[in-house]
Design a protein around this motif. Structure first.
Motif, PDB file in Angstrom:
ATOM      1  N   ILE A 178      30.255  61.507 -17.582  1.00 37.37           N
ATOM      2  CA  ILE A 178      29.778  61.530 -16.276  1.00 37.37           C
ATOM      3  C   ILE A 178      30.654  60.838 -15.380  1.00 37.37           C
ATOM      4  O   ILE A 178      30.994  61.055 -14.302  1.00 37.37           O
ATOM      5  N   VAL A 179      30.987  59.566 -15.814  1.00 36.35           N
ATOM      6  CA  VAL A 179      31.918  58.479 -14.903  1.00 36.35           C
ATOM      7  C   VAL A 179      33.269  59.439 -14.861  1.00 36.35           C
ATOM      8  O   VAL A 179      33.929  59.530 -13.444  1.00 36.35           O
ATOM      9  N   ALA A 180      33.842  59.697 -15.853  1.00 38.30           N
ATOM     10  CA  ALA A 180      35.104  60.366 -15.783  1.00 38.30           C
ATOM     11  C   ALA A 180      35.228  61.766 -14.751  1.00 38.30           C
ATOM     12  O   ALA A 180      35.893  61.978 -14.097  1.00 38.30           O
ATOM     13  N   LEU A 181      34.110  62.372 -15.305  1.00 42.46           N
ATOM     14  CA  LEU A 181      34.115  63.743 -14.313  1.00 42.46           C
ATOM     15  C   LEU A 181      33.886  63.430 -12.726  1.00 42.46           C
ATOM     16  O   LEU A 181      34.261  64.092 -11.901  1.00 42.46           O
ATOM     17  N   THR A 182      33.013  62.285 -12.400  1.00 40.02           N
ATOM     18  CA  THR A 182      32.397  62.005 -11.161  1.00 40.02           C
ATOM     19  C   THR A 182      33.817  61.515 -10.270  1.00 40.02           C
ATOM     20  O   THR A 182      34.096  61.802  -9.347  1.00 40.02           O
ATOM     21  N   ASN A 183      34.754  60.753 -10.980  1.00 40.10           N
ATOM     22  CA  ASN A 183      35.817  60.139 -10.576  1.00 40.10           C
ATOM     23  C   ASN A 183      36.913  61.562 -10.412  1.00 40.10           C
ATOM     24  O   ASN A 183      37.867  61.361  -9.459  1.00 40.10           O
ATOM     25  N   LEU A 184      36.914  62.595 -11.170  1.00 39.63           N
ATOM     26  CA  LEU A 184      37.746  63.422 -11.083  1.00 39.63           C
ATOM     27  C   LEU A 184      37.654  64.365 -10.075  1.00 39.63           C
ATOM     28  O   LEU A 184      38.333  65.048  -9.386  1.00 39.63           O
ATOM     29  N   TYR A 185      36.142  64.803  -9.855  1.00 36.25           N
ATOM     30  CA  TYR A 185      35.705  65.782  -8.857  1.00 36.25           C
ATOM     31  C   TYR A 185      34.821  65.572  -7.930  1.00 36.25           C
ATOM     32  O   TYR A 185      34.778  66.082  -6.965  1.00 36.25           O
ATOM     33  N   GLY A 186      34.658  64.164  -7.692  1.00 33.67           N
ATOM     34  CA  GLY A 186      33.733  63.591  -6.696  1.00 33.67           C
ATOM     35  C   GLY A 186      32.268  63.719  -6.724  1.00 33.67           C
ATOM     36  O   GLY A 186      31.480  63.060  -6.358  1.00 33.67           O
ATOM     37  N   GLU A 234      42.535  63.148 -22.299  1.00 24.52           N
ATOM     38  CA  GLU A 234      43.172  63.018 -20.973  1.00 24.52           C
ATOM     39  C   GLU A 234      42.010  62.754 -20.010  1.00 24.52           C
ATOM     40  O   GLU A 234      41.959  61.756 -18.996  1.00 24.52           O
ATOM     41  N   LEU A 235      40.799  63.703 -20.240  1.00 29.20           N
ATOM     42  CA  LEU A 235      39.855  63.332 -19.121  1.00 29.20           C
ATOM     43  C   LEU A 235      39.167  62.091 -19.376  1.00 29.20           C
ATOM     44  O   LEU A 235      38.809  61.489 -18.311  1.00 29.20           O
ATOM     45  N   LEU A 236      38.991  61.379 -20.375  1.00 24.36           N
ATOM     46  CA  LEU A 236      38.168  60.163 -20.595  1.00 24.36           C
ATOM     47  C   LEU A 236      39.002  59.090 -19.801  1.00 24.36           C
ATOM     48  O   LEU A 236      38.692  57.757 -19.753  1.00 24.36           O
ATOM     49  N   LYS A 237      40.550  59.260 -19.624  1.00 29.44           N
ATOM     50  CA  LYS A 237      41.118  58.234 -18.753  1.00 29.44           C
ATOM     51  C   LYS A 237      40.547  57.985 -17.621  1.00 29.44           C
ATOM     52  O   LYS A 237      40.748  57.010 -16.689  1.00 29.44           O
ATOM     53  N   TYR A 238      39.842  59.136 -16.868  1.00 37.24           N
ATOM     54  CA  TYR A 238      39.267  59.092 -15.623  1.00 37.24           C
ATOM     55  C   TYR A 238      37.911  58.097 -15.585  1.00 37.24           C
ATOM     56  O   TYR A 238      37.540  57.860 -14.440  1.00 37.24           O
ATOM     57  N   THR A 239      37.635  57.611 -16.616  1.00 36.13           N
ATOM     58  CA  THR A 239      36.499  56.377 -16.573  1.00 36.13           C
ATOM     59  C   THR A 239      37.027  55.331 -15.817  1.00 36.13           C
ATOM     60  O   THR A 239      36.195  54.486 -15.213  1.00 36.13           O
ATOM     61  N   ASP A 240      38.356  55.215 -15.749  1.00 29.22           N
ATOM     62  CA  ASP A 240      39.038  53.860 -14.902  1.00 29.22           C
ATOM     63  C   ASP A 240      38.946  54.588 -13.456  1.00 29.22           C
ATOM     64  O   ASP A 240      39.783  55.914 -13.342  1.00 29.22           O
ATOM     65  N   ASP A 241      38.164  54.128 -12.590  1.00 25.63           N
ATOM     66  CA  ASP A 241      38.355  54.404 -11.283  1.00 25.63           C
ATOM     67  C   ASP A 241      39.546  54.546 -10.662  1.00 25.63           C
ATOM     68  O   ASP A 241      39.880  55.156  -9.675  1.00 25.63           O
ATOM     69  N   PHE A 242      40.807  53.641 -11.078  1.00 25.94           N
ATOM     70  CA  PHE A 242      42.024  53.638 -10.338  1.00 25.94           C
ATOM     71  C   PHE A 242      43.036  54.340 -11.178  1.00 25.94           C
ATOM     72  O   PHE A 242      44.143  54.444 -10.970  1.00 25.94           O
ATOM     73  N   TYR A 243      42.642  55.318 -12.354  1.00 24.09           N
ATOM     74  CA  TYR A 243      43.611  56.191 -12.968  1.00 24.09           C
ATOM     75  C   TYR A 243      43.698  56.987 -12.125  1.00 24.09           C
ATOM     76  O   TYR A 243      43.370  57.730 -11.468  1.00 24.09           O
ATOM     77  N   TYR A 244      45.174  57.536 -12.250  1.00 19.11           N
ATOM     78  CA  TYR A 244      45.991  58.803 -11.509  1.00 19.11           C
ATOM     79  C   TYR A 244      47.031  59.133 -12.484  1.00 19.11           C
ATOM     80  O   TYR A 244      47.489  58.593 -13.498  1.00 19.11           O
TER      81      TYR A 244
END
Length: 249
Positions: A8-16, A93-103
């Motif tokens: 949930i967190v990762a996809l929200t950070n990725l998609y908004g 790769e997707l789960l790296k987006y749990t970090d709000d600052f990941y890019y």
């Protein structure tokens, strides 16, 4: 935080913004343990506090990033996202987006960082902070003026209009290759190359000749060029003889 909450967190950070059905489908496609849409909706209705601490909220039946709600961008962003496919990275790769600052560190990111550290901010760490701020602004679809305001915040003084133009070009290249919310995680370049470019009508193999005419010589059955002999037999070039008369008829 369990695995599904991490999604949930990762996809929200990725998609908004993440619809419940999309979240369910992506999670189930990458994991043996399956989750139902009812379970997803139950989380939306009984929202865990730890998700809010990760800047994720339940809003109008979606998982939504805090910034979307704060700036009242839900309707606008949903309109921009409509009809676009979702970028779905591999699980690791997707789960790296749990970090709000990941890019993703792209070639374009490095190019801008190199230019800034070589020409504008000598402290490499400080230069990287600036470029990260710029990429973050690109990710959420901020205007170019807002993106460039980051340079003012870091007290960057451009030496000339030429230097400003060089930086603008690098910023645009970074923006075109940054994963953004309004493209459902795709970069603008990916959307263009995969989904827009194939639908562009190709140019003709022979460029259109703006000096050509549509007049046909009835004897030869061939189109007459502006510089060809006039078919009236005057001996003059067509453009110097009957061209104006034919076009006025």
């Amino acid at each position: 935080m369990n695995l599904f909450e991490s999604y949930i967190v990762a996809l929200t950070n990725l998609y908004g913004i993440v619809p419940a059905e999309i979240l369910k489908d992506i999670y189930n496609s990458q994991n043996d343990e399956q989750i139902s849409i009812e379970e997803v909706n139950d989380i939306l209705d009984n929202f865990p506090e730890n998700l809010a601490e990760a800047f994720v909220y339940s809003y109008r039946g979606h998982f939504v990033h805090d910034a979307v709600v704060e700036f009242d961008e839900f309707d606008s962003l949903m309109s921009k996202k409509a009809g676009k496919p979702y970028y779905i990275p591999e699980k690791e790769e997707l789960l790296k987006y749990t970090d709000d600052f990941y890019y993703e560190v792209t070639e374009e990111f490095d190019d801008l960082l190199d230019y800034v550290s070589d020409n504008l901010i000598k402290d490499r760490d400080r230069a990287q902070e600036l470029v990260e701020e710029i990429q973050g602004s690109c990710q959420i679809g901020s205007s170019m003026k807002y993106v460039m305001d980051n340079f003012d915040h870091f007290k960057v003084d451009f030496k000339s209009i030429e230097q400003l133009n060089e930086v603008m070009k690098l910023v645009m290249e970074l923006s075109n290759n940054t994963r953004i919310w309004e493209n459902n995680g795709h970069t603008p370049m990916e959307i263009f190359e995969k989904f827009e470019k194939p639908n562009i009508r190709p140019l003709p193999e022979v460029p259109f000749d703006f000096s050509a005419t549509n007049v046909i010589d009835m004897k030869t059955r061939k189109k007459i060029g502006r510089n060809d002999p006039c078919p009236c037999g005057s001996g003059k070039k067509y453009k110097k003889c009957c061209l104006g008369k034919d076009e006025s008829n």
